[in-house]
Design a protein around this motif. Structure first.
Motif, PDB file in Angstrom:
ATOM      1  N   LEU A   1       9.047  -7.908  -5.882  1.00  0.00           N
ATOM      2  CA  LEU A   1       8.235  -6.764  -5.461  1.00  0.00           C
ATOM      3  C   LEU A   1       8.223  -6.664  -3.942  1.00  0.00           C
ATOM      4  N   CYS A   2       8.098  -7.767  -3.267  1.00  0.00           N
ATOM      5  CA  CYS A   2       8.109  -7.785  -1.805  1.00  0.00           C
ATOM      6  C   CYS A   2       9.405  -7.176  -1.269  1.00  0.00           C
ATOM      7  N   GLU A   3      10.522  -7.552  -1.852  1.00  0.00           N
ATOM      8  CA  GLU A   3      11.819  -7.021  -1.417  1.00  0.00           C
ATOM      9  C   GLU A   3      11.919  -5.530  -1.662  1.00  0.00           C
ATOM     10  N   ARG A   4      11.462  -5.069  -2.814  1.00  0.00           N
ATOM     11  CA  ARG A   4      11.526  -3.640  -3.142  1.00  0.00           C
ATOM     12  C   ARG A   4      10.634  -2.830  -2.203  1.00  0.00           C
ATOM     13  N   VAL A   5       9.429  -3.324  -1.960  1.00  0.00           N
ATOM     14  CA  VAL A   5       8.504  -2.635  -1.064  1.00  0.00           C
ATOM     15  C   VAL A   5       9.091  -2.578   0.352  1.00  0.00           C
TER      16      VAL A   5
ATOM     17  N   GLU B   1       1.971  -2.681 -12.803  1.00  0.00           N
ATOM     18  CA  GLU B   1       2.565  -3.752 -11.998  1.00  0.00           C
ATOM     19  C   GLU B   1       1.571  -4.248 -10.945  1.00  0.00           C
ATOM     20  N   ALA B   2       0.823  -3.334 -10.350  1.00  0.00           N
ATOM     21  CA  ALA B   2      -0.163  -3.707  -9.327  1.00  0.00           C
ATOM     22  C   ALA B   2      -1.231  -4.621  -9.904  1.00  0.00           C
ATOM     23  N   ARG B   3      -1.675  -4.315 -11.111  1.00  0.00           N
ATOM     24  CA  ARG B   3      -2.686  -5.176 -11.742  1.00  0.00           C
ATOM     25  C   ARG B   3      -2.112  -6.559 -12.047  1.00  0.00           C
ATOM     26  N   GLN B   4      -0.861  -6.614 -12.478  1.00  0.00           N
ATOM     27  CA  GLN B   4      -0.242  -7.905 -12.793  1.00  0.00           C
ATOM     28  C   GLN B   4      -0.174  -8.814 -11.573  1.00  0.00           C
ATOM     29  N   VAL B   5       0.080  -8.235 -10.416  1.00  0.00           N
ATOM     30  CA  VAL B   5       0.200  -9.056  -9.198  1.00  0.00           C
ATOM     31  C   VAL B   5      -1.101  -9.071  -8.396  1.00  0.00           C
TER      32      VAL B   5
ATOM     33  N   GLU C   1       1.473  14.205  -0.246  1.00  0.00           N
ATOM     34  CA  GLU C   1       1.661  15.543  -0.797  1.00  0.00           C
ATOM     35  C   GLU C   1       2.291  15.491  -2.181  1.00  0.00           C
ATOM     36  N   VAL C   2       3.175  14.553  -2.396  1.00  0.00           N
ATOM     37  CA  VAL C   2       3.844  14.436  -3.694  1.00  0.00           C
ATOM     38  C   VAL C   2       2.933  13.755  -4.711  1.00  0.00           C
ATOM     39  N   TYR C   3       2.203  12.756  -4.306  1.00  0.00           N
ATOM     40  CA  TYR C   3       1.408  11.946  -5.224  1.00  0.00           C
ATOM     41  C   TYR C   3      -0.075  12.063  -4.916  1.00  0.00           C
ATOM     42  N   ARG C   4      -0.595  13.249  -5.024  1.00  0.00           N
ATOM     43  CA  ARG C   4      -2.033  13.460  -4.827  1.00  0.00           C
ATOM     44  C   ARG C   4      -2.779  12.945  -6.031  1.00  0.00           C
ATOM     45  N   PRO C   5      -4.013  12.604  -5.923  1.00  0.00           N
ATOM     46  CA  PRO C   5      -4.709  12.412  -4.653  1.00  0.00           C
ATOM     47  C   PRO C   5      -4.505  10.995  -4.146  1.00  0.00           C
ATOM     48  N   ALA C   6      -4.418  10.841  -2.868  1.00  0.00           N
ATOM     49  CA  ALA C   6      -4.392   9.503  -2.268  1.00  0.00           C
ATOM     50  C   ALA C   6      -5.804   9.218  -1.787  1.00  0.00           C
ATOM     51  N   ALA C   7      -6.412   8.230  -2.354  1.00  0.00           N
ATOM     52  CA  ALA C   7      -7.792   7.892  -2.015  1.00  0.00           C
ATOM     53  C   ALA C   7      -7.835   7.176  -0.673  1.00  0.00           C
ATOM     54  N   ALA C   8      -9.020   6.878  -0.251  1.00  0.00           N
ATOM     55  CA  ALA C   8      -9.198   6.131   0.987  1.00  0.00           C
ATOM     56  C   ALA C   8      -8.492   4.780   0.881  1.00  0.00           C
ATOM     57  N   ILE C   9      -8.198   4.239   2.005  1.00  0.00           N
ATOM     58  CA  ILE C   9      -7.513   2.948   2.057  1.00  0.00           C
ATOM     59  C   ILE C   9      -8.393   1.863   1.421  1.00  0.00           C
ATOM     60  N   LEU C  10      -7.779   1.048   0.578  1.00  0.00           N
ATOM     61  CA  LEU C  10      -8.486  -0.069  -0.055  1.00  0.00           C
ATOM     62  C   LEU C  10      -8.578  -1.265   0.876  1.00  0.00           C
ATOM     63  N   GLY C  11      -7.503  -1.485   1.632  1.00  0.00           N
ATOM     64  CA  GLY C  11      -7.430  -2.643   2.511  1.00  0.00           C
ATOM     65  C   GLY C  11      -5.987  -2.947   2.842  1.00  0.00           C
ATOM     66  N   LEU C  12      -5.749  -4.189   3.200  1.00  0.00           N
ATOM     67  CA  LEU C  12      -4.420  -4.627   3.624  1.00  0.00           C
ATOM     68  C   LEU C  12      -3.920  -5.761   2.745  1.00  0.00           C
ATOM     69  N   VAL C  13      -2.613  -5.834   2.605  1.00  0.00           N
ATOM     70  CA  VAL C  13      -1.981  -7.013   2.031  1.00  0.00           C
ATOM     71  C   VAL C  13      -0.884  -7.451   2.985  1.00  0.00           C
ATOM     72  N   VAL C  14      -0.595  -8.704   2.951  1.00  0.00           N
ATOM     73  CA  VAL C  14       0.542  -9.240   3.690  1.00  0.00           C
ATOM     74  C   VAL C  14       1.686  -9.294   2.685  1.00  0.00           C
ATOM     75  N   SER C  15       2.823  -8.779   3.058  1.00  0.00           N
ATOM     76  CA  SER C  15       3.922  -8.675   2.100  1.00  0.00           C
ATOM     77  C   SER C  15       4.269 -10.022   1.471  1.00  0.00           C
ATOM     78  N   ASP C  16       4.081 -11.119   2.197  1.00  0.00           N
ATOM     79  CA  ASP C  16       4.368 -12.450   1.643  1.00  0.00           C
ATOM     80  C   ASP C  16       3.448 -12.822   0.485  1.00  0.00           C
ATOM     81  N   GLU C  17       2.324 -12.103   0.332  1.00  0.00           N
ATOM     82  CA  GLU C  17       1.407 -12.358  -0.772  1.00  0.00           C
ATOM     83  C   GLU C  17       1.935 -11.786  -2.093  1.00  0.00           C
ATOM     84  N   LEU C  18       2.931 -10.932  -2.003  1.00  0.00           N
ATOM     85  CA  LEU C  18       3.503 -10.301  -3.195  1.00  0.00           C
ATOM     86  C   LEU C  18       4.638 -11.154  -3.748  1.00  0.00           C
ATOM     87  N   PRO C  19       4.883 -11.089  -5.051  1.00  0.00           N
ATOM     88  CA  PRO C  19       6.019 -11.829  -5.622  1.00  0.00           C
ATOM     89  C   PRO C  19       7.328 -11.367  -4.975  1.00  0.00           C
ATOM     90  N   PRO C  20       8.295 -12.267  -4.810  1.00  0.00           N
ATOM     91  CA  PRO C  20       9.539 -11.925  -4.095  1.00  0.00           C
ATOM     92  C   PRO C  20      10.229 -10.638  -4.533  1.00  0.00           C
TER      93      PRO C  20
END
Length: 86
Positions: free
Chosen positions: A48-52, A68-72, A27-46
């Motif tokens: 970012l993983c901690e913040r998420v 930031e998403a494109r960088q990682v 509701e705050v951040y419209r539009p939210a598109a369909a789900i792209l897929g899944l990530v495992v938090s360990d795949e993210l840099p430490p």
């Protein structure tokens, strides 16, 4: 932790894989598109993983800004694990 990845305007919304996109976030951040897929938090840099993980624990979702998403390579990681059918 496995995370759903949704694209929204200028950012990506992440939530635990056992949840869909939380209504509060979409509701705050419209539009939210369909789900792209899944990530495992360990795949993210430490940092970012901690913040998420903190954000998901606190409010059941997290946002990652597009730059930031494109960088990682978050969108590419998510598409490697497509969402499962309900």
């Amino acid at each position: 932790m496995k995370l759903n990845v949704f694209a929204c305007y200028g950012r990506y919304l992440l939530s635990a894989d056992c949840m869909f996109a939380p209504r509060e976030a979409t509701e705050v951040y419209r539009p939210a598109a369909a789900i792209l897929g899944l990530v495992v938090s360990d795949e993210l840099p430490p940092p970012l993983c901690e913040r998420v993980a903190r954000d998901i624990e606190r409010q059941q979702f997290a946002f990652v800004h597009a730059d930031e998403a494109r960088q990682v390579r978050l969108p590419i990681l998510a598409m490697q694990h497509p969402p499962t059918a309900p």
